[in-house]
Design a protein around this motif. Structure first.
Motif, PDB file in Angstrom:
ATOM      1  N   UNK A 194       0.809  -1.214   0.000  1.00  0.00           N
ATOM      2  CA  UNK A 194       0.000   0.000   0.000  1.00  0.00           C
ATOM      3  C   UNK A 194       0.844   1.267   0.000  1.00  0.00           C
ATOM      4  N   UNK A 195       2.176   1.132  -0.125  1.00  0.00           N
ATOM      5  CA  UNK A 195       3.007   2.310  -0.382  1.00  0.00           C
ATOM      6  C   UNK A 195       2.984   2.680  -1.859  1.00  0.00           C
ATOM      7  N   UNK A 196       2.338   1.847  -2.676  1.00  0.00           N
ATOM      8  CA  UNK A 196       2.222   2.109  -4.112  1.00  0.00           C
ATOM      9  C   UNK A 196       0.794   2.550  -4.430  1.00  0.00           C
ATOM     10  N   UNK A 197       0.651   3.714  -5.024  1.00  0.00           N
ATOM     11  CA  UNK A 197      -0.672   4.188  -5.396  1.00  0.00           C
ATOM     12  C   UNK A 197      -1.383   4.890  -4.265  1.00  0.00           C
ATOM     13  N   UNK A 198      -2.705   4.990  -4.394  1.00  0.00           N
ATOM     14  CA  UNK A 198      -3.521   5.731  -3.427  1.00  0.00           C
ATOM     15  C   UNK A 198      -3.858   4.857  -2.227  1.00  0.00           C
ATOM     16  N   UNK A 199      -3.358   5.227  -1.073  1.00  0.00           N
ATOM     17  CA  UNK A 199      -3.676   4.532   0.165  1.00  0.00           C
ATOM     18  C   UNK A 199      -5.076   4.961   0.615  1.00  0.00           C
ATOM     19  N   UNK A 212      -5.967   8.568   1.330  1.00  0.00           N
ATOM     20  CA  UNK A 212      -5.869   9.431   0.153  1.00  0.00           C
ATOM     21  C   UNK A 212      -6.991   9.193  -0.846  1.00  0.00           C
ATOM     22  N   UNK A 213      -7.698   8.090  -0.704  1.00  0.00           N
ATOM     23  CA  UNK A 213      -8.669   7.681  -1.709  1.00  0.00           C
ATOM     24  C   UNK A 213      -9.853   8.633  -1.781  1.00  0.00           C
ATOM     25  N   UNK A 214     -10.300   8.892  -3.011  1.00  0.00           N
ATOM     26  CA  UNK A 214     -11.495   9.692  -3.249  1.00  0.00           C
ATOM     27  C   UNK A 214     -12.674   8.820  -3.683  1.00  0.00           C
ATOM     28  N   UNK A 215     -12.518   7.508  -3.571  1.00  0.00           N
ATOM     29  CA  UNK A 215     -13.589   6.588  -3.950  1.00  0.00           C
ATOM     30  C   UNK A 215     -14.624   6.531  -2.826  1.00  0.00           C
ATOM     31  N   UNK A 216     -15.868   6.762  -3.178  1.00  0.00           N
ATOM     32  CA  UNK A 216     -16.951   6.778  -2.192  1.00  0.00           C
ATOM     33  C   UNK A 216     -17.950   5.644  -2.415  1.00  0.00           C
ATOM     34  N   UNK A 217     -17.709   4.799  -3.414  1.00  0.00           N
ATOM     35  CA  UNK A 217     -18.629   3.683  -3.718  1.00  0.00           C
ATOM     36  C   UNK A 217     -20.064   4.166  -3.867  1.00  0.00           C
TER      37      UNK A 217
END
Length: 398
Positions: A383-388, A391-396
């Protein structure tokens, strides 16, 4: 005594045979069938950028076939059978019509090898709301953030994951000053954005940034143009290129004004799979794929293979073929998938991205595997790669 024991032994043997036959009948009746669809569309052959690498029109199909073979090998012992139905839409065909008429209401699991726009159109169809789509083609960060869908899982590493992998290795080498060259396409700009994010995240400095605007043949003018183009006021450690279509990036190496390595979409690249990869059992799957397809495994083949294996692993462990328990297991902490890249693979519950190591490869050698040693995380270094999650803007919400 012998005359008495002989009939007894015969009777016992008959009873055992009857029991075994009965068990076989029960097992046959109880065998679970998992139907999986593979949806893709033929592409027009693009103008050749090089005579060295021929256009591959069927990326993904053979990976899916290899995955279904492995699922059924396991299924022999677990009482499950996996069926793969392939739907390859012609270039001028309608993907949405094919999905609506041939796939909806017939399949719960669909491996989608399509661009982002078509993937979202399918995911938003009412029929797709009760299905699970495995995206094996896109690398867009937006699809894992503000455009995320609750019914889509993403297999390939995103642009942010790839840029972070490169940045970690550059930090290890202490090559912290970057010269960024950006191509003219929207995809190039998206990769450049991921590079800038990674630079900020890992303390790199972009000392120069230019857009490649030469529209003529790069092969004919590279010797003179690249040297002039790569001059910068400040010294830099590496040349970072964002050229996803390969229009000019291959001609930067050995032609820069000062001797510097090239990384990004050319030179040292970040990828989920590469033909030079041989560790952790990768040789056997490389050989099996070559025997089936007659060529090297590409990223989309690898992604399709992982999608099929993820379904098989979740169905086996959850002992179910139904969507709800299988999806719950896929997104749980218990899920772990062998991807032949060292660490077990798993899905991020907050955005549906498959967390995985990222290979850093030169054209003919594997240089490193990210996450690089020393980059720590409270849950998993992957999880050091990409959006942890923070940081995520995904709200499902879709």
């Amino acid at each position: 005594m012998r005359s008495i024991n002989q009939p007894v032994r015969i009777m016992v043997t008959v009873l055992l045979i009857i029991q075994l036959v009965g068990i076989g009948v029960v097992s046959a009746k109880a065998k679970q069938t998992i139907a999986i669809a593979y949806l893709s569309q033929d592409q027009n052959v693009p103008p050749p950028l090089s005579n060295l690498d021929a256009f591959i029109k069927n990326k993904g199909v053979f990976g899916a076939e290899l995955g279904i073979d492995d699922d059924n090998t396991t299924g022999e012992f677990t009482g499950q059978h996996y069926q793969l139905s392939k739907f390859i839409v012609p270039v001028d065909g309608n993907v949405i019509d094919t999905f609506t008429k041939e796939i909806s209401k017939k399949f719960q699991y669909v491996v989608v090898n399509l661009p982002a726009e078509q993937l979202n159109l399918i995911a938003d169809l009412p029929a797709a709301r009760q299905m699970l789509l495995f995206d094996v083609a896109t690398v867009d960060d937006a699809l894992r953030n503000e455009q995320c869908r609750h019914n889509v899982l993403h297999i390939l590493p995103s642009r942010a994951m790839r840029a972070d992998a490169l940045a970690q290795y550059m930090m290890k080498k202490r090559w912290t000053k970057w010269f960024l060259i950006i191509g003219s396409t929207q995809e190039d700009r998206l990769f450049a954005d991921a590079v800038k994010r990674a630079a900020k995240r890992f303390g790199m400095k972009i000392v120069a940034e230019k857009t490649w605007e030469h529209t003529y043949d790069a092969r004919r003018t590279a010797q003179s143009d690249v040297a002039v183009f790569t001059q910068a006021e400040d010294d830099y450690d590496v040349l970072v290129v964002a050229d996803e279509q390969g229009q000019f990036g291959e001609y930067l190496d050995y032609r820069t004004w000062i001797p510097r390595p090239v990384i990004g979409t050319q030179g040292l690249i970040a990828t989920s799979w590469h033909r030079t990869h041989e560790q952790w059992g990768a040789v056997q799957i490389q050989n099996r794929f070559k025997e089936k397809a007659g060529r090297w495994m590409e990223e989309q083949d690898y992604a399709a293979y992982l999608a099929l294996r993820a379904i098989g692993e979740a169905a086996t462990r959850s002992q179910s073929v139904d969507l709800i328990p299988v999806k719950a297991y896929l997104l749980s902490d218990a899920f772990a998938l062998n991807g032949y890249t060292g660490n077990p693979l798993s899905f991020r519950s907050w955005d549906g991205q498959l967390r995985q190591p990222v290979l850093l490869a030169a054209p003919r050698s594997l240089v490193a595997v990210a996450p690089i040693e020393g980059f720590l995380h409270p849950k998993t270094e992957l999880d050091t790669l990409g959006y942890d999650q923070p940081e995520s803007q995904c709200k499902w919400d879709k």
